[in-house]
Design an enzyme around this catalytic site. Structure first.
Site, PDB file in Angstrom:
ATOM      1  N   GLY A  94       0.833  -1.209   0.000  1.00  0.00           N
ATOM      2  CA  GLY A  94       0.000   0.000   0.000  1.00  0.00           C
ATOM      3  C   GLY A  94       0.860   1.248   0.000  1.00  0.00           C
ATOM      4  O   GLY A  94       1.917   1.274   0.629  1.00  0.00           O
ATOM      5  N   GLY A 106      -1.103  -9.449  -6.041  1.00  0.00           N
ATOM      6  CA  GLY A 106      -0.290 -10.164  -7.020  1.00  0.00           C
ATOM      7  C   GLY A 106       1.014 -10.685  -6.477  1.00  0.00           C
ATOM      8  O   GLY A 106       2.094 -10.314  -6.953  1.00  0.00           O
ATOM      9  N   GLY A 120       4.713  -7.504   4.792  1.00  0.00           N
ATOM     10  CA  GLY A 120       4.326  -8.498   3.795  1.00  0.00           C
ATOM     11  C   GLY A 120       5.147  -8.352   2.524  1.00  0.00           C
ATOM     12  O   GLY A 120       5.656  -9.338   1.972  1.00  0.00           O
ATOM     13  N   ASP A 155       0.842   1.588   9.059  1.00  0.00           N
ATOM     14  CA  ASP A 155       0.502   0.736  10.209  1.00  0.00           C
ATOM     15  C   ASP A 155       1.609   0.714  11.274  1.00  0.00           C
ATOM     16  O   ASP A 155       1.353   0.360  12.428  1.00  0.00           O
ATOM     17  CB  ASP A 155       0.232  -0.704   9.747  1.00  0.00           C
ATOM     18  CG  ASP A 155      -0.790  -0.767   8.617  1.00  0.00           C
ATOM     19  OD1 ASP A 155      -1.663   0.119   8.566  1.00  0.00           O
ATOM     20  OD2 ASP A 155      -0.705  -1.694   7.786  1.00  0.00           O
ATOM     21  N   ARG A 172     -23.092  14.685  20.797  1.00  0.00           N
ATOM     22  CA  ARG A 172     -23.043  13.349  20.188  1.00  0.00           C
ATOM     23  C   ARG A 172     -21.788  12.585  20.616  1.00  0.00           C
ATOM     24  O   ARG A 172     -20.775  13.180  20.983  1.00  0.00           O
ATOM     25  CB  ARG A 172     -22.998  13.479  18.663  1.00  0.00           C
ATOM     26  CG  ARG A 172     -24.318  13.824  18.059  1.00  0.00           C
ATOM     27  CD  ARG A 172     -24.160  14.117  16.580  1.00  0.00           C
ATOM     28  NE  ARG A 172     -25.448  14.260  15.941  1.00  0.00           N
ATOM     29  CZ  ARG A 172     -25.646  14.831  14.770  1.00  0.00           C
ATOM     30  NH1 ARG A 172     -24.617  15.317  14.083  1.00  0.00           N
ATOM     31  NH2 ARG A 172     -26.851  14.913  14.258  1.00  0.00           N
ATOM     32  N   ARG A 194      -4.238  -2.010   9.949  1.00  0.00           N
ATOM     33  CA  ARG A 194      -4.277  -3.463   9.711  1.00  0.00           C
ATOM     34  C   ARG A 194      -4.449  -4.172  11.050  1.00  0.00           C
ATOM     35  O   ARG A 194      -5.411  -3.864  11.739  1.00  0.00           O
ATOM     36  CB  ARG A 194      -3.035  -3.944   8.966  1.00  0.00           C
ATOM     37  CG  ARG A 194      -3.332  -5.217   8.165  1.00  0.00           C
ATOM     38  CD  ARG A 194      -2.207  -5.625   7.264  1.00  0.00           C
ATOM     39  NE  ARG A 194      -2.028  -4.790   6.121  1.00  0.00           N
ATOM     40  CZ  ARG A 194      -2.618  -4.961   4.940  1.00  0.00           C
ATOM     41  NH1 ARG A 194      -3.449  -5.948   4.758  1.00  0.00           N
ATOM     42  NH2 ARG A 194      -2.382  -4.152   3.938  1.00  0.00           N
ATOM     43  N   GLU A 248      -9.210  -0.348  13.039  1.00  0.00           N
ATOM     44  CA  GLU A 248     -10.030  -1.179  12.139  1.00  0.00           C
ATOM     45  C   GLU A 248     -10.072  -2.654  12.549  1.00  0.00           C
ATOM     46  O   GLU A 248     -11.043  -3.351  12.278  1.00  0.00           O
ATOM     47  CB  GLU A 248      -9.542  -1.057  10.688  1.00  0.00           C
ATOM     48  CG  GLU A 248      -8.119  -1.545  10.452  1.00  0.00           C
ATOM     49  CD  GLU A 248      -7.713  -1.501   8.985  1.00  0.00           C
ATOM     50  OE1 GLU A 248      -8.586  -1.563   8.116  1.00  0.00           O
ATOM     51  OE2 GLU A 248      -6.504  -1.386   8.716  1.00  0.00           O
ATOM     52  N   GLN A 289      -5.861   8.559   5.140  1.00  0.00           N
ATOM     53  CA  GLN A 289      -4.643   8.484   5.973  1.00  0.00           C
ATOM     54  C   GLN A 289      -3.384   8.197   5.161  1.00  0.00           C
ATOM     55  O   GLN A 289      -2.278   8.254   5.683  1.00  0.00           O
ATOM     56  CB  GLN A 289      -4.803   7.376   7.032  1.00  0.00           C
ATOM     57  CG  GLN A 289      -5.856   7.695   8.051  1.00  0.00           C
ATOM     58  CD  GLN A 289      -6.448   6.442   8.690  1.00  0.00           C
ATOM     59  OE1 GLN A 289      -6.070   6.067   9.777  1.00  0.00           O
ATOM     60  NE2 GLN A 289      -7.368   5.797   7.995  1.00  0.00           N
TER      61      GLN A 289
END
Ligand code: F6P
Length: 353
Positions: free
Chosen positions: A12, A79, A117, A141, A176, A185, A236, A277
């Site tokens: 990324g 890929g 990775g 990350d 609120r 990740r 996340e 981000q």
């Protein structure tokens, strides 16, 4: 004879990649008189014939580049060369084709800028050649092992913090609960750092087992103390699978906001920050890191080193064997400085009210 090195960005994108490419090419040129070739679209560029690559002329690499988000070389987080998805739905090992493409460039060394990775895949691919390979850690990350910082993290934290700065006044005006879901990740580095910097009341990260009931109790305590709004940051991957009704397509932020409405009776809104981000102008810190690590990587090649990653440790550029990096993601230490800082500020991490 003039040497020629290659550089590619993989995984990324994040802020600071262009500054990294620039630092590598300038160091190669000014420091050693080497040429630099930029390979396009990560390893995918090696599948093109001729290979999708361009010489990086130092005259083109002015400081404007260091300010720009993205990567002008392009990148991919899809890929895997060893299990490449083909248009007909089959999976093929295309590593041989990529290595043929690499050989056609006649390089003397290669620098890969990637996260955990990507570095693992690149290391495996280039271990089949005699070409010296050096990795540079990048990812919003910040979970690459053996380095305190990865390029792109500082910018992502700055953006998430700015989002909290913007959510706070609107949340307060409408009384609120504002839930901000951030990327990361499997790690909570962005969430915990932005939560502290942006004055969150509650931060939920994968490394700390949290319960909805504790979040609800904390919001009740804030109300008793006179607060009419609350800021919640959720990573996340903050696991909510143990909570009743947690299944479904909704992101954890959206799920949490809907559950907080039910449990507290207050209005809640979720903001899923997403790729905002990543594609930003890098912070000064990311530009500095990109410059230092880019230069360090070229110096390693010049010193005849291979199969190593440059890293930031104790305000210094060091290098570590790639085998000690790959497959060892660095999580937030649940009892480390940042979690202790958050707790000391009264931020609820969801493991107790
Ligand atoms: O690793 C960087 C990252 O932005 C993660 O924080 C996020 O989970 C993932 O990539 C998103 O990937 P994609 O760009 O494929 O949606």
């Amino acid at each position: 004879m003039t040497k020629c090195i290659g550089i590619l960005t993989s995984g990324g994108d994040c802020a600071g990649l262009n500054a990294t490419i620039r630092a590598v090419a300038l160091r190669a040129h000014h420091g050693y008189g080497w040429k630099t070739i930029g390979i396009s679209h990560g390893t995918h560029g090696l599948l093109h014939r001729p290979v999708a690559a361009e010489p990086l002329d130092p005259g083109r690499l002015d400081a404007v580049l260091a300010r720009q988000g993205g990567t002008f070389l392009g990148t991919t987080n899809r890929g895997n060369p060893f299990a490449f998805p083909m248009p007909d739905g089959t999976i093929r090992d295309r590593s041989g084709e990529m290595l043929d493409g690499l050989r056609s460039l006649h390089l003397d060394g290669l620098i890969g800028v990637g996260g955990d990775g990507s570095l693992e895949i690149l290391r495996r691919l280039f271990s089949k050649t005699t070409l010296p390979f050096i990795g540079i850690p990048k990812t919003i990350d910040n979970d690459v092992g053996r380095t305190e910082r990865a390029i792109g993290y500082s910018t992502a934290v700055a953006i998430a913090t700015e989002a909290l700065d913007r959510l706070q006044p609107t949340g307060a005006s409408h009384e609120r609960i504002m839930v901000l879901e951030v990327m990361g990740r499997d790690a909570g580095h962005i969430a915990i750092a932005a939560g502290i910097a942006g004055g969150a009341d509650i931060v939920l990260i994968p490394e700390v087992r949290w319960r909805l009931t504790h979040v609800v109790q904390h919001i009740a305590a804030l109300r008793r103390a006179g607060r009419t709004s609350a800021l919640v940051v959720v990573a996340e991957a903050a696991d909510h699978s143990h909570e009743e009704g947690a299944r479904g397509e909704a992101s954890v932020g959206e799920w949490l906001a809907s559950r907080l409405v039910r449990a507290t009776g207050a209005e809640a809104r979720a903001t899923v920050l997403g790729h905002v981000q990543r594609g930003a102008q890098p912070t000064a810190e990311d530009r500095l890191l990109a410059a230092a690590l880019g230069i360090g990587a070229v110096d390693l090649l010049a010193a005849g080193k291979a199969d190593r990653m440059v890293a930031w440790w104790n305000r210094t550029v060091i290098d570590v064997p790639l085998e000690r990096v790959v497959g060892r993601c660095r999580a937030v230490d649940p009892d480390g400085t940042l979690t202790r800082t958050a707790r000391a500020l009264g931020i609820c991490l969801g493991d107790a009210a």
